[in-house]
Design a protein around this motif. Structure first.
Motif, mmCIF file in Angstrom:
data_model
loop_
_atom_site.group_PDB
_atom_site.id
_atom_site.type_symbol
_atom_site.label_atom_id
_atom_site.label_comp_id
_atom_site.label_asym_id
_atom_site.label_seq_id
_atom_site.Cartn_x
_atom_site.Cartn_y
_atom_site.Cartn_z
ATOM 1 N N SER A 103 0.841 -1.100 0.146
ATOM 2 C CA SER A 103 -0.034 -0.059 -0.063
ATOM 3 C C SER A 103 0.886 1.218 -0.001
ATOM 4 C CB SER A 103 -0.841 0.108 1.302
ATOM 5 O OG SER A 103 -1.404 1.228 1.484
ATOM 6 N N ALA A 104 0.646 1.987 -0.817
ATOM 7 C CA ALA A 104 1.335 3.446 -0.961
ATOM 8 C C ALA A 104 0.739 4.244 -0.022
ATOM 9 C CB ALA A 104 1.232 3.701 -2.308
ATOM 10 N N GLY A 140 2.402 4.792 -12.468
ATOM 11 C CA GLY A 140 1.729 3.950 -13.183
ATOM 12 C C GLY A 140 1.303 4.300 -14.701
ATOM 13 N N ASN A 141 1.012 5.269 -14.891
ATOM 14 C CA ASN A 141 0.605 5.765 -16.288
ATOM 15 C C ASN A 141 2.012 5.847 -17.154
ATOM 16 O OD1 ASN A 141 -2.024 5.971 -15.776
ATOM 17 N ND2 ASN A 141 -2.154 8.263 -15.300
ATOM 18 N N GLU A 159 2.157 -4.340 -12.516
ATOM 19 C CA GLU A 159 1.297 -5.235 -13.297
ATOM 20 C C GLU A 159 0.610 -4.448 -14.296
ATOM 21 O OE1 GLU A 159 -0.284 -7.901 -9.628
ATOM 22 O OE2 GLU A 159 -1.695 -6.600 -10.051
ATOM 23 N N LEU A 160 0.452 -3.090 -14.249
ATOM 24 C CA LEU A 160 0.066 -2.194 -15.506
ATOM 25 C C LEU A 160 0.709 -2.693 -16.642
ATOM 26 C CD1 LEU A 160 -0.658 1.407 -14.188
ATOM 27 C CD2 LEU A 160 -2.355 -0.114 -15.205
ATOM 28 N N ILE A 220 -3.441 3.572 -8.814
ATOM 29 C CA ILE A 220 -2.770 2.619 -9.474
ATOM 30 C C ILE A 220 -2.167 3.528 -10.465
ATOM 31 C CG2 ILE A 220 -2.209 0.489 -10.909
ATOM 32 C CD1 ILE A 220 -5.014 -0.569 -9.849
ATOM 33 N N SER A 221 -2.722 4.292 -11.458
ATOM 34 C CA SER A 221 -2.363 5.174 -12.320
ATOM 35 C C SER A 221 -1.253 6.096 -11.676
ATOM 36 C CB SER A 221 -3.395 5.811 -13.139
ATOM 37 O OG SER A 221 -3.767 4.822 -14.121
#
Lengths: 197, 608
Positions: A58-59, B18-19, B149-150, B176-177
Motif C-alpha cells: 500500500s502506497a 503507473g501511467n 502489473e499495469l 494505481i495510475s
C-alpha cells in the motif's frame, strides 16, 4: 521501513521531491512506493504525497504511522498531522500561503491554531524559500527541503544516492544551484518546536 | 531527456508512475496506434506518448473526444495492428456506442481499451466502476494492482485480445495510475504488419449483428479455458477465511490482516470477466467464509454469488451486498482493517484526530484569464440588473467559477452539458441564462448542443472560454493547436452554424470585455462570446523567469475598499491585520488587478 508524508500547495515542487526520495531508495535496492493526490486546481490547491520505503504494497500510509512529515506549507502540514506518528518529526518550511477562503472574508492566516497543532511534535524549522531566494531561484526551495530531511538521519538513505536521484531528475544546467540548495538545507538548527505566534 | 528511462533495456528497474508504466507496456506489446482524449487520472499516458511516439514507433493522436479516439484505434486493429485507446472512466460513457459494437465485431490486431477510474472522485463527477461497462459490452475485463502489473498486464491483454479476437478493457484507478513504484522493464515485441481484409463481421447491419451475438459468446468461452487465468489470478495463504479481491483493494489486505493479527487465504483476481469459474468455486468450497474486498461496486461478488446459487454452495458471505463492506469511496489499509475487524469480531480503532482548520478550496491560478472573464461577467450582470441568472457550466478549470466569490456555475453534469441544458432552461425560465464552456470541451461535446440551440431558437448567452489548451488535465493540445496539426477556428465554427451574434474579446481588457458582455446580455437571440487568452500556466512555462513582473499594493493609496480581494479574488492576494498584500512568489504579473475596474484608487503597481 520509512514512511514520509509530504504536504503543501500546488506549485511548490512537492511531487518532484517525493520522486527523488523514491528514486534514491530504488538506487539502494529498496522497494519504494509513492502516491499523490492533487485536486482540480493546477496551482494553489492542497497537495498530499505519501512515500513509503520498504516492503509495502500500500502506497497510502495508515493513520498515525508516518515517521516524517515534510510540510512545505504550515497550514497544510497541520491538516495532515493525522498521518504522523506521535514520535514523528516535522520538517517545516516556514512558509504561509493564505487560503482564499480566509482572504475573501478579510481574515488573517490562522497562525496560532496552526502553530499549536504543530507544536505537539518534534519540529525542524527550515527557511527553504529564503534559501532559494538568496540563491536567486525560488524554484529550488524544494531541494533545500530534501537537504533538511536528509540531515534528520531518519531517511536511512545515503547522501550520494539522494544526489544521484536529484541529478537524474533535473536538467544538467540546474545541478549547481540545486546542489547549493541541498547543502544549505542540510545545515539545521537543533530540534525545536514550532513557535507559537 | 525526460522519459528516456522508458526506453531502457530489458531487466532494468525504473521508478515509474503507473501511467508511465502503461506507455512502456505499449512499447513492449508492439502497439502501433494509440488515441485518446485527455482525462485525469489517465492524462499522463498521453503526455508521455505525445513526446515519445516517434521513438517508440506508435502513431499517437489526441482525438476530439473518446468516441472518436476509440474509432481511430479500432480501425487500426481492423487492419491487423495492435491498437490502444485510453480515457478516464466517464470518457467510456462517451465512447460507449462504438465500444459495445466493437465487442460484436471483434478485433484483428489486439485491441485494448484502458479506463482509469476515480474512486473517491479526486477529480471527477462520479466514481462509476467501469468493470460493469466492460461486462455490459461483453469485453474481456482485466484488473492490475500496481505499476508493474499495469505494464505486464497490458502485454498480456494484447496477447489475449489478438489470440481470442476480442477487445480487452483494462481497469485502473487513481491509486494505481498515480502511484510510483519500481518497475522491471521487459522485452520489446515486433509490431504487426498492416493487413486489412474486408469482412462482414465489421459491418454491423442486422444480418451480421445477429451472427455477432453468437460469436461474442464463443470468444468469451475461449477465455475461460485459456492459460491466462493462471497468469493473471493468484492465490496464497492458509486459512478457512477466503478473501476474494482485485485491483487497488488488494494492496491494503496484507497489511490490514497483519495489523489485526488474523489469517486469511487471499484470492487475487486479475482476469475479472469472464471468470475462471471452476478455480474460484473450488476455493469457495474449501472455505468456511468468504469476504469480497473490491474497490467500486460488487463486481466479482455478484458474479461469484450467482455461480454459488446455481451450484447450491452455501457459505457465510461478506461484502457490499450484505452491508459488511462500504459501497463507496476508495479503500486504504485503515478502512480495510476497520471492516475486516468487524467481520472477524475483534477490536480495532482508527486513530484519527479532528483539527478545526480552514479549508483550502481549489482556486484558479494567478493570472488565469477565466478570473477576468468571471469578474467582468458578474459586473455586467450587476450593471444590467440581472440578479438571478441561471448559469450552466461545464467540465474544465472554469468549473472553479462555482466557488466564491464568482458563484458562476449552478448546473454541471458532463462534458458539453452546459449547452444542452441551457437550451432546456430557456424553454420556460423567466431568468436570463448565461452559460460557460471551455475550448476543448466545446470541441469535445459542445458543437451538437450549439447547433441544437440555434436551430430551435433558444435565447441564451454562451461564453466559450478559449485558452488554447486542455488546461485542467495538464495542458494537452486542442484542435486549435498548430503545427503540425491544422488549426480549427472556434469563431468560424460558431459562425458556420449561422449564429450572427458572435463576439470575440480579450478578457484581460476589462473595459472592452464589459461592453461586450452587456451587448450580449441585451441581445434577444442566441449570443456567443469567445473569450480568448492563453492559459497563464502555458505563458509561464514559455517565459524567462527574469522577464516576469510582480505587482504590489501601494499602502498609501490603498483605500481598503477590498474590491480586489472580495470580487476579483486572485490567489496571490492576502490580508494581514486588515491590510491587503500581494504574495510576490504567487503573483503572475498579469496586471489585470491594476486596471481601474478592479482598483479604482490605482493602488496596485509594479514592484520595483
Amino acid at each position: 521501513m520509512v514512511s514520509l508524508v509530504l504536504a503543501g500547495v500546488g506549485g511548490q515542487g512537492i511531487i518532484t521531491v517525493a520522486n527523488i526520495v523514491g528514486k534514491a531508495a530504488l538506487i539502494e535496492g529498496k522497494n519504494a512506493l509513492m502516491t499523490e493526490l492533487h485536486g482540480m486546481a493546477q496551482r494553489g490547491g492542497k497537495i498530499v504525497v505519501e512515500v513509503r520505503i520498504g516492503d509495502y504494497k500500500s502506497a497510502i500510509i495508515p493513520a498515525r504511522s508516518a515517521d516524517i512529515m515534510l510540510a512545505f506549507e504550515e497550514l497544510e502540514g497541520a491538516r495532515n498531522l493525522s498521518k504522523l506518528k506521535e514520535s514523528g518529526v516535522i520538517v517545516l518550511n516556514r512558509r504561509m500561503i493564505h487560503p482564499v477562503s480566509l482572504t475573501l472574508k478579510i481574515q488573517d492566516y490562522p497562525e496560532r491554531i496552526v502553530a499549536e497543532a504543530l507544536s505537539k511534535y518534534k519540529t525542524i524549522n527550515v527557511e527553504a524559500d529564503q534559501i532559494a531566494m538568496n540563491l536567486g531561484n525560488k524554484r529550488v526551495a524544494n531541494t533545500a527541503m530534501i537537504g533538511a530531511t536528509f540531515s534528520t538521519g531518519l531517511l536511512n538513505l545515503r547522501e550520494e544516492n539522494l544526489i544521484t536521484a536529484i541529478k537524474e531528475s533535473l536538467p544538467e544546467k540546474h545541478w549547481d544551484i540545486n546542489m547549493k540548495a541541498f547543502e544549505q538545507g542540510k545545515i539545521l538548527p537543533a530540534f525545536e518546536t514550532a513557535k507559537v505566534a | 531527456m525526460a522519459y528516456d528511462l522508458l526506453l531502457g533495456s530489458e531487466g532494468k528497474m525504473e521508478f515509474l508512475l503507473g501511467n508511465e508504466a502503461v506507455v512502456r507496456g505499449l512499447y513492449e506489446a508492439g502497439v502501433s496506434v494509440a488515441a485518446a482524449y485527455p482525462g485525469t487520472p489517465s492524462s499522463e499516458i498521453g503526455d508521455v506518448l505525445y513526446k515519445l511516439s516517434d521513438r517508440i514507433g506508435i502513431k499517437f493522436e489526441f482525438s476530439t473526444n473518446e468516441k472518436v479516439a476509440l474509432e481511430v484505434a479500432s480501425a487500426a486493429s481492423a487492419g491487423g495492428l495492435r491498437s490502444f485507446v485510453f480515457m478516464k472512466h466517464v470518457g467510456l460513457n462517451v465512447a460507449m456506442d462504438s465500444f459495445v459494437s466493437l465487442s460484436g465485431a471483434g478485433v484483428k490486431g489486439g485491441m485494448v481499451v484502458f479506463s482509469a477510474d476515480d474512486p473517491s472522485m479526486h477529480s471527477s463527477q462520479n466514481e462509476q466502476d467501469n468493470r460493469f461497462l466492460g461486462k455490459f459490452a461483453r469485453t474481456i475485463v482485466i484488473e492490475p494492482s500496481s505499476p508493474q502489473e499495469l505494464k505486464d498486464y497490458i502485454v498480456h491483454a494484447f496477447d489475449i485480445s489478438e489470440e481470442i479476437g476480442h477487445p480487452v478493457l483494462i481497469r485502473s484507478v487513481t491509486r494505481i495510475s498515480h502511484v510510483r513504484a519500481p518497475v522491471r522493464l521487459g522485452k520489446i515485441k515486433e509490431k504487426n504488419e498492416w493487413k486489412y481484409k474486408k469482412s462482414a463481421s465489421l459491418v454491423l447491419l442486422p444480418e451480421n449483428a445477429y451472427k455477432a451475438q453468437m460469436s461474442i459468446v464463443n470468444r468469451l468461452e475461449k477465455v475461460r479455458s485459456s492459460k491466462y487465468n493462471g497468469i493473471l489470478n493468484s492465490v496464497y495463504g492458509d486459512s478457512s477465511t477466503l478473501i476474494i479481491t482485485s485491483g487497488a483493494a488488494y494492496n491494503y489486505i496484507d497489511e490490514a490482516i497483519q495489523m489485526l493479527n488474523v489469517k486469511a487465504r487471499i484470492l487475487k483476481i486479475g482476469l475479472s470477466f469472464p471468470l475462471d469459474q471452476e478455480m474460484i468455486l473450488k476455493e469457495v468450497e474449501k472455505a468456511e467464509r468468504v469476504i469480497f474486498v473490491e474497490e467500486g461496486g460488487p463486481f466479482l461478488e455478484e458474479q461469484i454469488l450467482s455461480l454459488c446459487a446455481i451450484r447450491s454452495i452455501n457459505k457465510k458471505f461478506y461484502g457490499k451486498i450484505n452491508g459488511s463492506i462500504p459501497t463507496s469511496y476508495e479503500m486504504d489499509v485503515d478502512r480495510v482493517a476497520g471492516f475486516l475487524s468487524e467481520i472477524y469480531g475483534i477490536q480495532f480503532q482508527t486513530k484519527t484526530q479532528n483539527l478545526n482548520l480552514p479549508e483550502r478550496a481549489p482556486v484558479l491560478c494567478p493570472g488565469c484569464p477565466h478570473r477576468a472573464t468571471y469578474y467582468v461577467a458578474k459586473l455586467a450582470m450587476k450593471q444590467r440588473g440581472i440578479k438571478d441568472a441561471i448559469v450552466p457550466t461545464d467540465i474544465g478549470c472554469y468549473s472553479l467559477g462555482y466557488y466564491e466569490p464568482y458563484q458562476l456555475g449552478d448546473y454541471c453534469f458532463s462534458m458539453g452539458s452546459s449547452i444542452g441544458s441551457s437550451s432546456g432552461f430557456t424553454i420556460e425560465a423567466k431568468e436570463r441564462v448565461v452559460s460557460f464552456i471551455g475550448d476543448s470541451t466545446f470541441f469535445h461535446a459542445g458543437i451538437p448542443g450549439l447547433i441544437n440551440a440555434y436551430h430551435n431558437n433558444h435565447n441564451f448567452v454562451l461564453v466559450i472560454m478559449d485558452n488554447y489548451v486542455t488546461a485542467m488535465t495538464g495542458g494537452q493540445p486542442t484542435p486549435e493547436t498548430t503545427p503540425p496539426f491544422k488549426r480549427v477556428d472556434i469563431e468560424s465554427v460558431v459562425r458556420g452554424i449561422g449564429i450572427k451574434n458572435v463576439y470575440s474579446m480579450d478578457p484581460y481588457d476589462l473595459k472592452n470585455s464589459l461592453d461586450t458582455f452587456k451587448k450580449a446580455l441585451d441581445s434577444n437571440e442566441l449570443a456567443v462570446i469567445i473569450s480568448k487568452r492563453e492559459c497563464a500556466l502555458e505563458v509561464d512555462r514559455k517565459r524567462v523567469p527574469s522577464e516576469a513582473k510582480v505587482f504590489q499594493i501601494n499602502q498609501d493609496k490603498c483605500n481598503l475598499c477590498y474590491n480586489c480581494v472580495k470580487n476579483f479574488t486572485c490567489a496571490a492576494f492576502y490580508v494581514d491585520e486588515g491590510r491587503v498584500y500581494i504574495d510576490p512568489e504567487l503573483c503572475d504579473g498579469c496586471s489585470v488587478c491594476s486596471e481601474p475596474l478592479v482598483c479604482p484608487f490605482n493602488a496596485i503597481e509594479v514592484k520595483p
